[in-house]
Write an enzyme that holds these catalytic residues in place. Structure first.
Site, PDB file in Angstrom:
ATOM      1  N   PRO A 192       0.821  -1.221   0.000  1.00 35.50           N
ATOM      2  CA  PRO A 192       0.000   0.000   0.000  1.00 35.50           C
ATOM      3  C   PRO A 192       0.856   1.272   0.000  1.00 35.50           C
ATOM      4  CG  PRO A 192      -0.842  -1.586   1.590  1.00 35.50           C
ATOM      5  CD  PRO A 192       0.478  -2.124   1.111  1.00 35.50           C
ATOM      6  N   CYS A 383     -19.033  27.052  28.783  1.00 40.77           N
ATOM      7  CA  CYS A 383     -19.912  27.683  27.810  1.00 40.77           C
ATOM      8  C   CYS A 383     -21.365  27.238  28.030  1.00 40.77           C
ATOM      9  CB  CYS A 383     -19.398  27.443  26.398  1.00 40.77           C
ATOM     10  SG  CYS A 383     -19.895  28.791  25.312  1.00 40.77           S
ATOM     11  N   HIS A 509     -13.988  29.360  26.550  1.00 41.88           N
ATOM     12  CA  HIS A 509     -13.449  27.996  26.395  1.00 41.88           C
ATOM     13  C   HIS A 509     -11.999  27.944  26.882  1.00 41.88           C
ATOM     14  CE1 HIS A 509     -16.705  26.250  23.898  1.00 41.88           C
ATOM     15  NE2 HIS A 509     -16.916  27.517  23.636  1.00 41.88           N
ATOM     16  N   GLU A 511     -10.299  25.445  27.614  1.00 44.70           N
ATOM     17  CA  GLU A 511      -9.585  24.261  27.109  1.00 44.70           C
ATOM     18  C   GLU A 511      -8.688  24.577  25.923  1.00 44.70           C
ATOM     19  OE1 GLU A 511     -12.826  24.876  26.896  1.00 44.70           O
ATOM     20  OE2 GLU A 511     -13.741  24.072  25.077  1.00 44.70           O
TER      21      GLU A 511
END
Ligand code: GLN
Length: 548
Positions: A192, A383, A509, A511
């Site tokens: 492949p 949020c 946010h 994060e």
């Protein structure tokens, strides 16, 4: 033209091989040797950006400081490099065509026929070189989304061919492939990879380096075979073996000397050995935790963990900062109800309620928040999660049974979460939310201030609805305080409860900004609170067993 070097990362054989992690790991090594590096992602779909895409389609939408809604790979780039990305770091086919069509309507092509080659390819090349032209980066790594052979990738591969030709030793191509392992014969197969390199060659691109994903170590024989069939040096066949954590990959690539091979091909000096002490310390702690906490992540996309990628990564960083492992329990908000909430949540050391849009699963989120509030379980709302905490408090503490967000119930008599003024006239969906970084002033004497250790912060946003300031005083009087406010427009950015071990929600946010080297203070503090709850449980149970 600047002296910037360009590295292109393409993918073959199958999707999801981790081009983003390989790009980020290479960038990390080059940065650790003293180079300034950035990473860009080219996505071959026609959406202008992933902001309008359902998370089931595309995972999390990552947001940059300058408000770009981007592919989640940009989150990996920031987490590995600890350097912010921007609008220029994610380009889609939609955006390329949009620029070209706008120019055509302006008459900029002076009567010429506008075509894929050269007009679309020129626009792709311009977007790739924009980052180099800022003068901020010595090396730009461009990851090409999709798999070689896809119809929609063709203009990108053609642009790579042209840029390689134009830039000579200042450009190189890394092709990421897969060596499948056939259990029946116990072999790694190279065919492949040979085929996908052939597909690249048909487009006129000879890869310089092959990074081969594999479950098993690649023998010298296999490396030689791949090198022979694919026209690369043996030392340019790089093994990328499955790793325990993505944060191991830079060190695995270092062992394979990917950084050295790249620098020698680009004719750049090695400078010094990579400085990776902090990274290694992080990994050491990640693999040797002293404690464990169990945190419930409550959301409606939990079947697809990529929808909450940055949150999950921020918990890894915060766990390391507390020298503990954070075990995330994924809880589907649609399957939470009054009858099962205690059994699903009571044993957890904390819950986080995830961001989101629309009403699906909202009742389960509110029920979970009530349970956490009443049972002193640490709670962190992000949020929509913060908005749900406000709704829950309004209903069950202030006694307004119909309180809601107008996103979900436009008729409510108590719209405690309401559309922001600036959003009222907005009708178009793409790129029209409150996006990117905004300032926030933190109130004295709050858990938020304790976590951040400073009163002026800036965080990234992605929302249309907001705490309704009309109700501000009623909430504060009842014990839910606004501990962070936008100083320019008074929007409430953080709420917390006074009488609770740790109950905090943020409209933004956090994060997106957490990295291994800079774990986000709110995640760190939340995990600490969860850890304290483990310790207080064990003190309680040892007291109990002493009594009996
Ligand atoms: N749907 C909410 C809003 O638009 C929350 C968005 C989010 O959680 N990112 O305000």
């Amino acid at each position: 033209m600047s002296n910037t070097k360009y590295i292109f990362v393409t993918g073959g054989v199958t999707s999801s091989l981790g081009k983003g992690i390989i790009s980020a790991s290479l960038a990390k090594l080059l940065q650790a040797r003293g180079y300034s590096v950035t990473i860009q992602k080219l996505d071959p779909y026609i959406n202008i950006d992933p902001g309008t895409l359902n998370p089931y389609e595309h995972g999390e939408c990552y947001v940059t400081n300058d408000g770009a809604e981007t592919d989640l790979d940009l989150g990996h780039y920031e987490r590995f490099l600890n350097v912010p990305t921007s609008q220029a770091n994610n380009v889609t086919t939609g955006r390329i065509y949009q620029s070209v069509i706008i120019k055509e309507r302006e008459g900029a092509y002076l009567g010429k026929t506008v075509q894929v080659i050269p007009h679309i390819t020129d626009e792709i090349k311009r977007r790739v070189q924009l980052l180099g032209e800022t003068g901020d980066f010595e090396i730009v790594i461009t990851e090409i989304g999709g798999t070689v052979g896809d119809i929609e990738s063709l203009p990108y591969i053609e642009s790579v061919r042209q840029m390689k030709w134009e830039l000579g030793h200042s450009a190189l191509v890394i092709h990421l492939t897969l060596l499948p392992f056939l259990a029946t014969t116990g072999e790694l197969k190279t065919k492949p990879t040979q085929h996908s390199v052939k597909a690249l060659l048909e487009s006129g691109v000879q890869p310089d380096i092959l990074v081969c994903r594999t479950e098993h170590a690649i023998s010298a024989d296999i490396r030689r075979k791949i090198a022979l069939f694919c026209n690369v040096n043996v030392n340019s066949v790089i093994e990328s073996i499955d790793a325990e954590t993505i944060y191991d990959v830079p060190l695995l690539m270092l062992k394979e000397q990917l950084d050295k091979v790249v620098l020698s091909k680009l004719r750049l000096p090695l400078k010094h050995e990579p400085e990776l002490e902090q990274w290694k310390e992080f990994l050491g702690k990640l693999k040797n935790p002293l404690n464990e906490v169990r945190i419930g992540l409550i959301g409606k996309y939990v079947e697809l963990k990529d929808a909450y990628k940055s949150i999950a990564e921020a918990f890894i960083h915060a766990g390391v900062a507390n020298e503990c492992r954070v075990k995330l329990e994924w809880i589907h908000s649609e399957r939470l109800d009054e009858a099962n909430v205690a059994s699903k949540i009571s044993g957890l050391n904390g819950i986080v309620v995830a961001p989101g849009f629309g009403g699906r699963g909202i009742d389960g989120k509110i029920i979970a928040i009530r349970y956490a509030r009443e049972n002193n379980i640490p709670f962190f709302g992000i949020c929509l999660g913060m908005q749900c905490a406000v709704i829950e408090f309004a209903r069950n503490v202030l006694g307004w049974a119909d309180a809601h967000s107008t996103e979900i119930d436009s008729e409510t008599k108590h719209p405690v979460i309401d559309l922001m003024d600036e959003q009222k006239k907005v009708t178009a969906k793409g790129g029209t939310m409150r996006l990117g970084e905004y300032a926030c002033a933190i109130t004295k004497g709050t858990k938020a201030l304790q976590a951040y250790g400073k009163s002026k912060i800036a965080e990234r946003h992605r929302h249309r609805y907001e705490f309704n300031n009309k109700y501000f005083q009623k909430f504060e009087d009842a014990g839910m305080i606004a501990s962070g406010i936008n100083p320019d427009n008074n929007l409430v950015e953080i709420i917390e409860l006074k009488d609770h071990p740790w109950f905090l929600g943020v409209q933004y946010h956090p994060e997106y900004k957490s990295t291994p080297e800079n774990p986000h203070p709110l995640f760190v503090r939340f995990v600490k609170a969860a850890l304290e709850s483990v310790q207080s449980y064990s003190v309680q149970s040892s007291k109990l067993s002493a009594v009996h």
